[in-house]
Design a protein around this motif. Structure first.
Motif, short mmCIF file in Angstrom:
data_model
loop_
_atom_site.label_atom_id
_atom_site.label_comp_id
_atom_site.label_asym_id
_atom_site.label_seq_id
_atom_site.Cartn_x
_atom_site.Cartn_y
_atom_site.Cartn_z
N LEU A 121 44.51 32.92 64.77
CA LEU A 121 44.17 33.99 64.07
C LEU A 121 42.66 34.47 64.25
CD1 LEU A 121 45.10 32.31 60.58
CD2 LEU A 121 46.20 34.20 61.74
N GLY A 122 41.93 33.89 64.91
CA GLY A 122 40.54 34.44 65.33
C GLY A 122 39.65 34.29 64.14
N VAL A 123 38.47 34.87 64.09
CA VAL A 123 37.47 34.78 62.79
C VAL A 123 37.33 36.25 62.29
CG1 VAL A 123 35.47 34.68 64.44
CG2 VAL A 123 35.37 33.73 62.20
N LEU A 124 36.95 36.31 61.04
CA LEU A 124 36.42 37.31 60.38
C LEU A 124 35.07 37.20 59.80
CD1 LEU A 124 36.99 40.46 59.45
CD2 LEU A 124 38.00 39.64 57.57
N PHE A 125 34.18 38.16 60.33
CA PHE A 125 32.83 38.07 59.75
C PHE A 125 32.66 39.33 58.69
CE2 PHE A 125 32.12 36.13 64.13
CZ PHE A 125 31.46 35.08 63.84
N VAL A 126 32.33 39.00 57.61
CA VAL A 126 32.09 39.98 56.62
C VAL A 126 30.61 39.82 56.39
CG1 VAL A 126 32.61 40.71 54.37
CG2 VAL A 126 34.34 39.65 55.81
N ARG A 127 29.87 41.12 56.38
CA ARG A 127 28.32 41.17 55.94
C ARG A 127 28.40 42.36 55.01
NH1 ARG A 127 26.50 42.08 61.91
NH2 ARG A 127 24.61 42.04 61.00
N ASN A 128 27.48 42.02 54.07
CA ASN A 128 26.95 43.04 53.03
C ASN A 128 25.79 43.42 53.13
OD1 ASN A 128 29.59 43.28 51.28
ND2 ASN A 128 29.44 41.07 51.41
N PHE A 129 25.46 44.70 53.33
CA PHE A 129 24.16 45.10 53.35
C PHE A 129 23.73 45.78 52.01
CE2 PHE A 129 25.54 45.20 57.66
CZ PHE A 129 24.64 44.61 58.28
N ASN A 130 23.43 44.69 51.07
CA ASN A 130 22.97 45.01 49.51
C ASN A 130 21.58 44.47 49.22
OD1 ASN A 130 23.90 42.40 49.54
ND2 ASN A 130 25.49 42.82 48.67
N ARG A 174 29.38 47.55 53.79
CA ARG A 174 30.24 46.29 54.05
C ARG A 174 30.77 46.53 55.80
NH1 ARG A 174 33.80 44.82 49.65
NH2 ARG A 174 31.80 43.52 48.74
N THR A 175 30.28 45.42 56.47
CA THR A 175 31.00 45.57 57.84
C THR A 175 32.09 44.21 57.75
OG1 THR A 175 29.29 44.21 58.96
CG2 THR A 175 29.09 46.55 58.67
N LEU A 176 33.03 44.64 58.73
CA LEU A 176 33.99 43.54 58.85
C LEU A 176 34.06 43.32 60.53
CD1 LEU A 176 35.23 45.63 56.37
CD2 LEU A 176 36.60 43.47 56.06
N GLN A 177 34.04 42.34 61.06
CA GLN A 177 34.10 42.14 62.26
C GLN A 177 35.13 40.95 63.03
OE1 GLN A 177 29.67 41.85 62.37
NE2 GLN A 177 29.72 43.39 63.90
N ARG A 178 36.31 41.34 63.24
CA ARG A 178 37.14 40.22 63.58
C ARG A 178 37.01 40.22 65.25
NH1 ARG A 178 42.41 39.37 65.63
NH2 ARG A 178 43.33 37.66 64.70
N ARG A 179 36.72 38.71 65.58
CA ARG A 179 36.68 38.41 66.84
C ARG A 179 37.26 37.05 67.11
NH1 ARG A 179 34.51 42.97 67.23
NH2 ARG A 179 32.32 43.52 66.60
N PRO A 180 37.39 36.87 68.72
CA PRO A 180 38.07 35.69 69.07
C PRO A 180 37.26 34.58 68.77
CG PRO A 180 38.05 37.48 70.94
CD PRO A 180 37.15 37.87 69.85
N ALA A 181 37.77 33.31 68.39
CA ALA A 181 36.96 32.28 67.68
C ALA A 181 37.27 31.04 68.84
CB ALA A 181 37.82 31.88 66.65
N VAL A 182 38.09 30.99 69.76
CA VAL A 182 38.13 29.86 70.40
C VAL A 182 38.15 30.35 71.90
CG1 VAL A 182 39.55 27.73 71.16
CG2 VAL A 182 39.85 28.62 68.63
N LEU A 183 37.09 29.90 72.56
CA LEU A 183 36.93 30.38 73.97
C LEU A 183 36.96 29.26 75.10
CD1 LEU A 183 33.47 32.58 73.56
CD2 LEU A 183 36.00 33.34 73.12
N ARG A 184 37.22 29.30 76.22
CA ARG A 184 37.30 28.28 77.41
C ARG A 184 36.40 28.36 78.23
NH1 ARG A 184 41.44 25.05 77.79
NH2 ARG A 184 42.83 26.42 77.18
N ASP A 185 35.42 27.34 78.33
CA ASP A 185 34.36 27.27 79.07
C ASP A 185 35.06 27.35 80.69
OD1 ASP A 185 31.91 26.66 80.63
OD2 ASP A 185 32.20 24.48 80.22
N PRO A 186 34.54 28.28 81.30
CA PRO A 186 35.04 28.25 82.82
C PRO A 186 34.70 27.39 83.59
CG PRO A 186 33.06 29.82 82.33
CD PRO A 186 33.41 29.44 81.10
N GLU A 187 33.63 26.50 83.43
CA GLU A 187 32.93 25.53 84.46
C GLU A 187 33.79 24.13 83.93
OE1 GLU A 187 30.31 23.62 87.01
OE2 GLU A 187 30.59 25.52 86.53
N SER A 188 33.91 23.70 82.60
CA SER A 188 34.43 22.47 82.52
C SER A 188 36.13 22.79 81.95
CB SER A 188 33.73 21.63 81.43
OG SER A 188 33.86 22.54 79.97
#
Length: 347
Positions: A164-173, A212-226
């Motif tokens: 599902l990824g992650v959703l960041f919600v931010r309120n500038f209030n 109010r801002t909404l930022q949906r981003r990938p949540a699980v990444l793979r480290d290219p080294e390990s």
């Protein structure tokens, strides 16, 4: 994990600071180590160390802030545009900023810098002008180790983040210590909206001056080294416990409801993240953090892809740590694919 190779750097002693091959400490014993030529000669070895150890701490390299900036120009010349920054900080000059100017009594929890961006900074440089004796540390923690522990203890949560990824919600209030005008460097709605769209950020105006801002981003990444899976979102920062911790010192009222919180995070479909997992994550992040006490003219470079960082409270009001941010991570390039289709940010 395969044991990391300690680099052989001419004129400098190398020590691994903690178990698990994390945080490499370098101590200069040859005056030539302070030259830019030394950093040019060892550039590839130092970048490789950052990929393996996550963070490298330098002592005795006889720098001043301008020399520190020159060193970063040699190692990572790609500049990073500082926009939409959660933490309060001030521009010093060129690529140098103050480190977070949050009140000295605040213990800043472990986090990844700007994980709510589609392209967070890849490398963070911290330079100590004035230390605070015995406190004011900049601890780091290993996201790869944490990722393995999450996979073992909370596989279902990790799977939901992967899907599902992650959703960041931010309120500038009124409950935010930064206005949208300051955060987005905009004086009008139209100017802010243009920057929001460019930054792949959804938004809504709750009232005339509440953004109010909404930022949906990938949540699980793979480290290219390990090859290890990393849970990347800074969930410790985007949680009510941290907001309650900073409210009084930062002179902002605590939010009355979750909908008014300055920072919040959810699964990408806007469903809640389990509180038992979040409590465990905060505890493990603190238990596993390591640091080297600051001395004047020390500097620390952090690989923001695989290492989190924080700040402990400090007693010296003159403490001064400068920061510089370099290159950018494309989160989608390291995303571990999930099973679910894309879910709209507004749910």
């Amino acid at each position: 994990m395969k044991k990391a190779h300690v680099p052989d750097l001419r004129g400098a002693d190398s020590t691994v600071q903690s178990e698990g091959d994390f945080l490499l400490h370098l101590s200069a014993r040859d005056p030539k180590c302070s030259s830019l030529d030394w950093f040019r000669e060892h550039r590839e070895a130092l970048l490789s160390a950052l990929s393996r150890f996550g963070a490298v701490h330098f002592r005795g390299f006889a720098t001043d802030p301008r020399h520190f900036e020159d060193i970063l120009d040699v190692l990572v010349p790609e500049r990073y545009e500082m926009l939409d920054v959660v933490t309060p900080r001030s521009h010093v000059r060129d690529t140098l900023y103050t480190s977070t100017q949050a009140h000295p009594v605040i213990d800043i929890v472990q986090h990844q810098e700007m994980s709510y961006h589609a392209h967070p900074p890849w490398y963070l440089g911290f330079y100590c002008e004035v230390p605070s004796e015995g406190d004011g540390l900049t601890p780091v923690n290993d996201l790869r180790r944490l990722g393995r522990e999450i996979r073992a203890s909370f596989p279902e949560v990790l799977g939901r983040f992967r899907d599902l990824g992650v959703l960041f919600v931010r309120n500038f209030n009124q409950f935010n210590y930064k206005s949208w005008q300051v955060c987005w460097e905009a004086s009008t709605r139209e100017e802010a909206e243009a920057k929001l769209k460019k930054a792949d950020t959804d938004f809504e105006w709750v009232d005339d001056d509440w953004l109010r801002t909404l930022q949906r981003r990938p949540a699980v990444l793979r480290d290219p080294e390990s090859g290890v899976e990393i849970l990347y979102p800074s969930l410790n920062i985007f949680h009510r416990t941290f907001l309650e911790h900073i409210a009084r010192p930062q002179n902002v009222p605590p939010p009355r409801t979750e909908a008014e919180q300055s920072l919040a995070a959810y699964f990408g479909d806007r469903s809640p993240i389990p509180e038992d997992f979040l409590a465990w994550l905060r505890e493990r992040s603190v238990a596993e953090r390591v640091s080297v006490p600051w001395q004047a003219r020390d500097f620390l470079i952090v690989n923001n892809l695989i290492a989190g960082h924080g700040r402990t409270p400090y007693s010296n009001p003159n403490r001064s740590i400068l920061a510089s941010f370099r290159a950018a991570i494309d989160l989608h390039a390291f995303q571990v694919p999930g099973a679910a289709p894309e879910v709209a940010a507004h749910g």
